[in-house]
Write an enzyme that holds these catalytic residues in place. Structure first.
Site: not given
Ligand code: GLN
Length: 251
Positions: A93, A127, A194
């Protein structure tokens, strides 16, 4: 047999339990009698090409990325030399974005990257958050899936020479449009996943370990002896089902 892992900026780039990836690598190495030494690489610490068999960097908010970006960008040559020498790498990320040429954050500030990956990232308004499922083929003929979680404003554009890590089955991936996620450049991988990534994707942990062992021994990578991964496979199945059920959908 000993493998050395260089963990870049563990104090700054470590969100969504990214540090857990180190625990998985250490555990899966130890179960095969391989000693795994993790050496933190902080701001201004030396990075000597050849010293590390695997380099790792986690994710972070724009604020933390802004703090480490100049230091990481200054390591471009050393990183390039380490990877050209056959070291493996996993960049997650925010770390993945800064292994590219730059990350333009939500404030429009362009953070310099190390440029080891042929890609650029620009933050968007919305997002991209949720469970993700990818289909990958990192070894010829071995199609596998990767399951994880993404939360990023950045939209990553791969350059002409960049190969994606995988095809998005469910989720947003690099930009919510291309249908691809991450990047693969030899033994260096970048991803938005993640979770942390490796506990629910043991095959990827073992592949990275086999590349690191190959670097340490100077030999060709050989598959590590299989482990009884019932729990890991169950965790993968749950994460994959969640992604299929509610992961984002490319535009
Ligand atoms: N700050 C970056 C973004 O928002 C990376 C976020 C992260 O590492 N999860 O895209």
């Amino acid at each position: 047999m000993r493998v050395v892992v260089g963990h870049l900026y563990p104090d700054y780039l470590n969100i969504y339990a990214d540090r857990g990836n180190m625990a998985v690598l250490a555990g899966r190495a130890a179960w095969r009698g391989i000693e795994l030494e993790i050496r933190p690489i902080g701001m201004g610490d030396p990075l000597r090409p050849g010293e590390h068999d695997l380099l790792y960097v986690g994710g972070g908010q724009d604020r933390e990325q802004a703090l480490v970006a100049p230091d990481l960008a200054a390591r471009a040559d050393a990183l390039e030399e380490a990877l050209a020498g056959g070291a493996a790498a996993l960049a997650v990320c925010g770390g993945y974005q800064l292994f590219g040429r730059f990350y333009r954050d939500r404030a429009g500030v362009e953070l310099p990257g190390a440029g080891v990956f042929d890609l650029e990232t620009i933050a968007g308004e919305r997002r991209m958050i949720g469970d993700v499922l990818l289909e990958c083929e990192l070894e010829p003929g071995a199609r596998r899936t990767l399951a994880g979680f993404e939360n990023h404003a950045g939209r990553t554009i791969l350059g002409p020479d960049a190969e994606p890590l995988g095809r998005v089955v469910a989720g947003y991936g690099n930009d919510g449009a291309s249908g691809y996620e991450g990047v693969r450049s030899g033994r260096a991988l970048g991803t938005y996943l993640h979770g942390p990534l490796l506990p629910r994707n043991p095959w990827l942990a073992d592949l990275l370990l086999s590349w690191a062992v190959a670097h340490a021994t100077g030999e060709e990578p050989v598959p590590l002896e299989p482990l009884a991964d019932e729990l890991e496979r169950a965790a993968h199945a749950v994460a994959a089902a969640r992604a299929r059920a509610r992961g984002g959908r490319p535009a």
